[in-house]
Design a protein around this motif. Structure first.
Motif, short mmCIF file in Angstrom:
data_model
loop_
_atom_site.label_atom_id
_atom_site.label_comp_id
_atom_site.label_asym_id
_atom_site.label_seq_id
_atom_site.Cartn_x
_atom_site.Cartn_y
_atom_site.Cartn_z
N LEU A 1 0.31 -2.64 -6.34
CA LEU A 1 0.45 -1.42 -5.55
C LEU A 1 -0.94 -0.85 -5.30
N LEU A 2 -1.34 -0.80 -4.05
CA LEU A 2 -2.59 -0.16 -3.66
C LEU A 2 -2.27 1.30 -3.38
N ASP A 3 -2.70 2.18 -4.26
CA ASP A 3 -2.22 3.56 -4.28
C ASP A 3 -3.28 4.50 -3.71
N LEU A 4 -2.97 5.12 -2.56
CA LEU A 4 -3.89 6.04 -1.90
C LEU A 4 -3.86 7.44 -2.48
N CYS A 5 -2.90 7.74 -3.32
CA CYS A 5 -2.70 9.13 -3.76
C CYS A 5 -3.66 9.51 -4.89
N PRO A 6 -4.43 10.59 -4.72
CA PRO A 6 -5.32 11.03 -5.80
C PRO A 6 -4.52 11.56 -6.99
N PRO A 7 -5.11 11.55 -8.17
CA PRO A 7 -4.36 11.92 -9.38
C PRO A 7 -3.65 13.27 -9.32
N SER A 8 -4.29 14.28 -8.76
CA SER A 8 -3.69 15.62 -8.77
C SER A 8 -2.46 15.74 -7.88
N LEU A 9 -2.25 14.80 -6.98
CA LEU A 9 -1.08 14.85 -6.09
C LEU A 9 -0.02 13.83 -6.47
N GLN A 10 -0.22 13.12 -7.58
CA GLN A 10 0.75 12.12 -8.02
C GLN A 10 2.05 12.77 -8.47
N ARG B 1 -1.05 -1.18 -10.61
CA ARG B 1 -1.57 -0.16 -9.69
C ARG B 1 -3.08 -0.31 -9.52
N ILE B 2 -3.52 -0.31 -8.27
CA ILE B 2 -4.94 -0.33 -7.94
C ILE B 2 -5.21 0.90 -7.08
N ALA B 3 -5.96 1.85 -7.62
CA ALA B 3 -6.30 3.03 -6.83
C ALA B 3 -7.16 2.62 -5.64
N LEU B 4 -6.89 3.22 -4.49
CA LEU B 4 -7.63 2.93 -3.26
C LEU B 4 -7.96 4.26 -2.59
N ARG B 5 -9.23 4.51 -2.40
CA ARG B 5 -9.67 5.79 -1.83
C ARG B 5 -9.13 5.98 -0.41
N PRO B 6 -8.38 7.06 -0.16
CA PRO B 6 -7.97 7.33 1.22
C PRO B 6 -9.14 7.84 2.04
N GLU B 7 -9.18 7.45 3.29
CA GLU B 7 -10.28 7.84 4.16
C GLU B 7 -9.75 8.48 5.44
N PRO B 8 -10.35 9.57 5.90
CA PRO B 8 -9.98 10.09 7.22
C PRO B 8 -10.21 9.01 8.28
N HIS B 9 -9.28 8.89 9.20
CA HIS B 9 -9.39 7.84 10.22
C HIS B 9 -10.66 8.02 11.05
N ARG B 10 -11.35 6.92 11.28
CA ARG B 10 -12.55 6.92 12.12
C ARG B 10 -12.44 5.81 13.16
N SER B 11 -13.19 5.96 14.22
CA SER B 11 -13.23 4.93 15.26
C SER B 11 -14.03 3.74 14.77
N PRO B 12 -13.88 2.58 15.40
CA PRO B 12 -14.69 1.42 15.03
C PRO B 12 -16.18 1.71 15.16
N MET C 1 0.85 -1.19 0.00
CA MET C 1 0.00 0.00 0.00
C MET C 1 0.88 1.24 0.00
N GLY C 2 0.74 2.06 -1.03
CA GLY C 2 1.52 3.28 -1.14
C GLY C 2 0.90 4.38 -0.28
N ILE C 3 1.46 4.59 0.91
CA ILE C 3 0.85 5.55 1.83
C ILE C 3 1.47 6.93 1.73
N ASP C 4 2.58 7.08 1.02
CA ASP C 4 3.29 8.36 0.98
C ASP C 4 3.88 8.58 -0.41
N PRO C 5 3.35 9.53 -1.18
CA PRO C 5 3.86 9.75 -2.54
C PRO C 5 5.11 10.62 -2.58
N ALA C 6 5.66 11.01 -1.42
CA ALA C 6 6.73 11.98 -1.40
C ALA C 6 8.14 11.37 -1.40
N LEU C 7 8.26 10.04 -1.44
CA LEU C 7 9.58 9.43 -1.43
C LEU C 7 10.30 9.70 -2.75
#
Length: 380
Positions: free
Chosen positions: A171-180, A190-201, A132-138
């Motif tokens: 690669l499960l990619d959390l990064c939206p197109p405009s920030l790639q 590559r499989i795009a995966l929608r990032p979600e704000p963290h929520r409680s159970p 899972m690609g969590i950080d596009p800044a590397l």
């Protein structure tokens, strides 16, 4: 199926995996996490089992310093960073992780892309893996150093070293197109995966909050450590001159610690981002992927005050997309932050661009769809 998720023992590396883990479990699969024992509280609170493997971050940091003579807090080279993620941590964790994984006989391993224990375990056990690609800044130079450092561990076990980092079949990619950042990540499926704000159970009561006054709400979310008072206090005192409601993650610092007038700001230690962002018009954050993607998913423009080179690169991408303003390292005086916030309120183009990012993210496949696709690829 039995699925193991691997992550570095850091909150920002764990939370992005949760939506997929929840989707997989809801679809009937057995899901567990593999990380250092220090993650037991976070993993348990999310309702999952932790298979402990390897030492906590401070032990790995000390080992890197012993091996290299370099303190990771002093702007280390790509090679030293690679020694942390793909060298020392792997050496100190992989045998325990292998023992735990063998006991589970996993059908699939998923790792966040700074974790190199999971891919090696998958290679040893000949189990399909995804990253899972969590950080596009590397940067490419860091990815090359990570691949080289990790590769030596594969060769030591008689395995073929991966040609690039991260590795895996997908690669499960959390990064939206405009920030790639084109050309950075390796040529995996590559499989795009929608990032979600963290929520409680589900079923967890919402965190009690201070009611708003009806004024625009500005969220300042830089850190959750008490040391934040050194920079957070002056920033909040400057922002308090604006006609807004202030909310800040304070790491336990009090109004007195921050030099604020009583009642001028709502201070929180930890509130899930999905709740923290409710009603927010502008957010000030450090440029980490979690904060960047969470604000973007809500269509909230941001003032970004990065603390590291990687955060700064990501901040510049958000700036280029028009969804916020990036204040480079060294240009982050409290007055500059306040002026940037004023500009975001005064110029509606920023909110419009943030809404476009929201729409991009909303169009990305959600975790349940991606979970089904992953399972189908393994089963097929």
């Amino acid at each position: 199926m039995r699925i193991l998720l691997f992550n570095n023992p850091l909150t920002g590396h764990f939370l992005p995996l949760l939506p997929l883990a929840r989707a997989l479990r809801k679809q009937g699969h057995a899901v567990a996490f593999v990380s250092a024992g220090t993650m037991a509280g976070s993993v348990g609170e999310a309702g999952f089992e932790l298979i402990p493997a390897g030492p906590p971050t401070d032990v790995v940091t000390a080992e890197v310093a012993r091996r290299t003579g370099v303190d990771l807090r002093t702007g280390p080279s790509p090679q030293v960073v690679a020694e942390f993620f793909a060298g020392a941590r792997v050496d100190l964790s992989v045998d325990e992780a292998l023992a735990g994984a063998r006991g589970r006989e996993p059908d699939l391993i998923v790792s966040e892309h700074c974790d190199f224990v999971g891919p090696l375990v998958a290679a040893v056990l000949k189990v399909p893996s995804a990253v899972m690609g969590i950080d596009p800044a590397l940067e490419p130079v860091l990815l090359d150093a990570l691949a080289s450092t990790a590769g030596a561990r594969y060769l030591d076990r008689g395995l073929q070293a991966p040609a690039h980092a991260p590795s895996g079949s997908r690669l499960l990619d959390l990064c939206p197109p405009s920030l790639q950042r084109d050309g950075v990540m390796p040529p995996l499926e590559r499989i795009a995966l929608r990032p979600e704000p963290h929520r409680s159970p589900e079923g967890t009561p919402r965190v009690p909050r201070v009611p708003g006054t009806g004024r625009p709400r500005v969220l300042v979310s830089l850190t959750t450590t008490r040391g934040a008072a050194l920079t957070l206090g002056p920033m909040l005192r400057s922002l308090s001159a604006l006609d807004v409601d202030l909310v800040a993650t304070s790491g336990g610092a009090s109004v007195e610690d921050l030099g604020l007038e009583p009642g001028r700001a709502e201070l929180v230690s930890f509130v899930p981002a999905a709740e923290l962002l409710d009603g927010v018009s502008v957010v000030v954050h450090h440029g980490g992927s979690g904060s960047t993607f969470a604000a973007a998913a809500r269509g909230v423009p941001a003032v970004v005050v990065p603390a590291t080179a990687g955060q700064q690169r990501q901040a510049f991408r958000l700036h280029a997309a028009g969804a916020g303003l990036a204040l480079p390292i060294g240009e982050q005086a409290p007055e500059a932050v306040t002026a940037a916030v004023v500009r975001l309120f005064a110029e509606p183009e920023f909110t419009a661009a943030a809404q476009r990012l929201h729409d991009e993210i909303a169009a990305m496949p959600a975790a349940p769809e991606v979970a089904e696709r992953l399972i189908a690829s393994v089963a097929g």
